[in-house]
Scaffold this motif. Structure first.
Motif, PDB file in Angstrom:
ATOM      1  N   ASP A  87       0.836  -1.200   0.000  1.00  0.00           N
ATOM      2  CA  ASP A  87       0.000   0.000   0.000  1.00  0.00           C
ATOM      3  C   ASP A  87       0.878   1.261   0.000  1.00  0.00           C
ATOM      4  N   PRO A  88       0.768   2.127  -1.023  1.00  0.00           N
ATOM      5  CA  PRO A  88       1.621   3.316  -1.148  1.00  0.00           C
ATOM      6  C   PRO A  88       1.559   4.260   0.056  1.00  0.00           C
ATOM      7  N   LYS A  89       0.363   4.475   0.601  1.00  0.00           N
ATOM      8  CA  LYS A  89       0.218   5.396   1.725  1.00  0.00           C
ATOM      9  C   LYS A  89       0.911   4.858   2.978  1.00  0.00           C
ATOM     10  N   LYS A  90       0.754   3.552   3.214  1.00  0.00           N
ATOM     11  CA  LYS A  90       1.391   2.942   4.378  1.00  0.00           C
ATOM     12  C   LYS A  90       2.910   2.930   4.212  1.00  0.00           C
ATOM     13  N   TRP A  91       3.370   2.704   2.984  1.00  0.00           N
ATOM     14  CA  TRP A  91       4.807   2.697   2.694  1.00  0.00           C
ATOM     15  C   TRP A  91       5.399   4.084   2.925  1.00  0.00           C
ATOM     16  N   LYS A  92       4.701   5.107   2.485  1.00  0.00           N
ATOM     17  CA  LYS A  92       5.150   6.478   2.689  1.00  0.00           C
ATOM     18  C   LYS A  92       5.201   6.823   4.177  1.00  0.00           C
ATOM     19  N   ALA A  93       4.174   6.417   4.903  1.00  0.00           N
ATOM     20  CA  ALA A  93       4.110   6.703   6.345  1.00  0.00           C
ATOM     21  C   ALA A  93       5.231   5.988   7.089  1.00  0.00           C
ATOM     22  N   MET A 118      17.450   9.980   1.385  1.00  0.00           N
ATOM     23  CA  MET A 118      17.913   8.614   1.613  1.00  0.00           C
ATOM     24  C   MET A 118      16.795   7.753   2.183  1.00  0.00           C
ATOM     25  N   PHE A 119      15.971   8.351   3.058  1.00  0.00           N
ATOM     26  CA  PHE A 119      14.848   7.626   3.647  1.00  0.00           C
ATOM     27  C   PHE A 119      13.657   7.561   2.687  1.00  0.00           C
ATOM     28  N   ARG A 120      13.480   8.598   1.902  1.00  0.00           N
ATOM     29  CA  ARG A 120      12.331   8.653   0.997  1.00  0.00           C
ATOM     30  C   ARG A 120      12.501   7.757  -0.222  1.00  0.00           C
ATOM     31  N   TYR A 121      13.724   7.621  -0.714  1.00  0.00           N
ATOM     32  CA  TYR A 121      13.953   6.899  -1.964  1.00  0.00           C
ATOM     33  C   TYR A 121      14.986   5.785  -1.779  1.00  0.00           C
ATOM     34  N   PRO A 122      14.704   4.803  -0.940  1.00  0.00           N
ATOM     35  CA  PRO A 122      15.653   3.705  -0.737  1.00  0.00           C
ATOM     36  C   PRO A 122      15.624   2.745  -1.924  1.00  0.00           C
ATOM     37  N   ARG A 123      16.661   1.966  -2.046  1.00  0.00           N
ATOM     38  CA  ARG A 123      16.664   0.907  -3.069  1.00  0.00           C
ATOM     39  C   ARG A 123      15.816  -0.239  -2.533  1.00  0.00           C
ATOM     40  N   ALA A 124      14.615  -0.351  -3.053  1.00  0.00           N
ATOM     41  CA  ALA A 124      13.663  -1.362  -2.604  1.00  0.00           C
ATOM     42  C   ALA A 124      12.829  -1.817  -3.797  1.00  0.00           C
ATOM     43  N   CYS A 125      12.161  -2.934  -3.654  1.00  0.00           N
ATOM     44  CA  CYS A 125      11.329  -3.451  -4.738  1.00  0.00           C
ATOM     45  C   CYS A 125      10.253  -2.438  -5.118  1.00  0.00           C
ATOM     46  N   PHE A 126      10.098  -2.201  -6.392  1.00  0.00           N
ATOM     47  CA  PHE A 126       9.131  -1.232  -6.891  1.00  0.00           C
ATOM     48  C   PHE A 126       7.700  -1.637  -6.530  1.00  0.00           C
ATOM     49  N   VAL A 127       7.463  -2.933  -6.376  1.00  0.00           N
ATOM     50  CA  VAL A 127       6.103  -3.432  -6.119  1.00  0.00           C
ATOM     51  C   VAL A 127       5.821  -3.573  -4.632  1.00  0.00           C
ATOM     52  N   CYS A 128       6.616  -4.392  -3.937  1.00  0.00           N
ATOM     53  CA  CYS A 128       6.319  -4.707  -2.529  1.00  0.00           C
ATOM     54  C   CYS A 128       7.226  -3.984  -1.547  1.00  0.00           C
ATOM     55  N   HIS A 129       8.265  -3.300  -2.071  1.00  0.00           N
ATOM     56  CA  HIS A 129       9.199  -2.506  -1.259  1.00  0.00           C
ATOM     57  C   HIS A 129      10.084  -3.341  -0.350  1.00  0.00           C
ATOM     58  N   GLU A 130      10.262  -4.600  -0.686  1.00  0.00           N
ATOM     59  CA  GLU A 130      11.244  -5.423   0.012  1.00  0.00           C
ATOM     60  C   GLU A 130      12.621  -4.783  -0.180  1.00  0.00           C
ATOM     61  N   ALA A 131      13.408  -4.696   0.901  1.00  0.00           N
ATOM     62  CA  ALA A 131      14.678  -3.966   0.832  1.00  0.00           C
ATOM     63  C   ALA A 131      15.893  -4.844   1.085  1.00  0.00           C
TER      64      ALA A 131
END
Length: 285
Positions: free
Chosen positions: A44-50, A74-87
Motif C-alpha cells: 500500500d503506497p500510503k502505508k509505505w510512505k508513512a 535517503m529515507f524517501r527513496y531507498p533501493r527497494a522493490c518497486f512493487v512490494c518494497h522489500e529492501a
C-alpha cells in the motif's frame, strides 16, 4: 542505505555521515536486519510512505541534529522493490531498461513501471549527458537583455522569448533544461517586479542575500544567478546561501566581462546544517 563510487569519497564523506550511520547501524542491530526497511513488504503506497517517514523520525530523534536534505532523500527513496518494497539487497535486481527501479524475486516487473521505463531512461540520459559546466548557462546569461520587458513574463518560455537575443533557435529540450536552472532566480526577480518594479528605481538594492533550504546543489551552484545582476542594474553584490547540504563549501562565480568591469560579485555558499541551526550560527548572513 547509502552508496559511494569508491573508498576515497566514502572516507572524504565520513565526517558528515558517521553520526547518522551509527544510529542506523544501532537500530538495525536491535531489529536483527541488514537494512532498515527489510522484511516490511508494504504494498500500500500510503502505508509505505508513512513507514518511511516514521523511520526517518526515529533516526532523527536519536541524533542531536535534524536530518538534512540528502539524508531525508535517503529515507524517501531507498533501493527497494518497486512493487512490494522489500529492501533485502541480495534479493533485488535493477531494471535492465532504465536501471533506476529495482525488483525482488517475487515481483520481477511491473506494468506501471514498464509503461514509463523508456521515458525515465531518456530523461536520465539527458540529465547525465548535459552538464551545467558545458557553458550553456553562461552563454544564455550573457545574452540576457539588460533592460527587462515592461510586461512581466507569465512563464519561463515567455521570458526566454522576450529577454534573450538569439541568433539561432533554442531546442525544446534545452529550454526544459534551462528552466530548471533559471526558475529560482527568475522567481525572485518576478517578486521584485511585482513590488512596483523596484529593480528599475534607485530603491533597488545594491546588495542582496538569498537563503535557500533543501535545494539540490546542482541547481544553485551555476551562473544562472548572474541573471539577477543583469536584470537589476543597481545590484552589485549577490550572496546565495543554501542550507541542509552534506558539507560546507563556498565559491565565487566567474562573471561576464560587463559585470566584471562594474566590479559586481556573485558568491554562493553551501551550509552543512539545518536552516534553523543556521539562523542561530555565528556564520549567519
Amino acid at each position: 542505505m547509502i552508496s559511494y563510487c569508491g573508498e576515497i569519497h566514502q572516507k572524504d564523506h565520513w565526517k558528515f555521515h558517521k553520526d547518522i550511520c551509527k544510529v542506523i547501524s544501532d537500530i538495525m542491530k536491535e531489529r536483527g536486519v541488514s537494512h532498515l526497511y527489510e522484511n516490511l513488504c508494504i504494498i500500500d503506497p500510503k502505508k509505505w510512505k508513512a513507514k518511511r517517514e516514521e523511520t526517518r523520525q526515529t533516526v532523527e530523534s536519536r541524533m542531536s541534529r535534524p536530518t538534512i536534505l540528502e539524508e531525508v532523500e535517503m529515507f524517501r527513496y531507498p533501493r527497494a522493490c518497486f512493487v512490494c518494497h522489500e529492501a533485502k539487497q541480495e534479493n533485488l535486481r535493477n531494471c535492465p531498461g532504465c536501471s533506476l527501479a529495482s525488483f525482488c524475486r517475487d515481483h520481477p516487473s511491473s506494468y506501471l513501471h514498464d509503461k514509463n521505463c523508456a521515458t525515465i531512461k531518456k530523461s536520465h540520459e539527458f540529465e547525465t549527458e548535459i552538464d551545467p559546466r558545458s557553458g550553456l548557462i553562461t552563454k544564455v546569461v550573457s545574452k540576457i537583455v539588460a533592460n527587462t520587458p515592461t510586461k512581466i513574463p507569465r512563464s519561463i518560455r515567455e521570458f526566454i522569448d522576450s529577454s534573450f537575443k538569439w541568433n539561432e533557435s533554442l531546442p525544446a529540450c534545452m529550454q526544459f533544461y534551462l528552466a530548471e536552472y533559471l526558475t529560482i532566480p527568475l522567481s525572485i526577480f518576478n517578486a521584485f517586479e511585482k513590488l512596483k518594479n523596484p529593480s528599475k528605481t534607485e530603491e533597488s538594492p545594491s546588495k542582496m542575500v538569498v537563503h535557500l533550504r533543501g535545494i539540490n546543489r546542482r541547481y544553485v551552484f551555476t551562473n544562472s544567478w548572474e541573471a539577477l545582476l543583469h536584470m537589476m542594474p543597481n545590484l552589485n553584490n549577490l550572496l546565495v546561501v543554501i542550507t541542509d547540504q552534506s558539507d560546507d563549501m563556498r565559491m565565487e562565480a566567474t562573471l561576464c566581462s560587463k559585470c566584471t568591469s562594474k566590479k559586481k560579485k556573485l558568491l554562493m555558499e553551501g551550509v552543512g546544517v539545518h536552516y534553523l541551526e543556521y539562523l542561530k550560527a555565528d556564520s549567519y548572513r
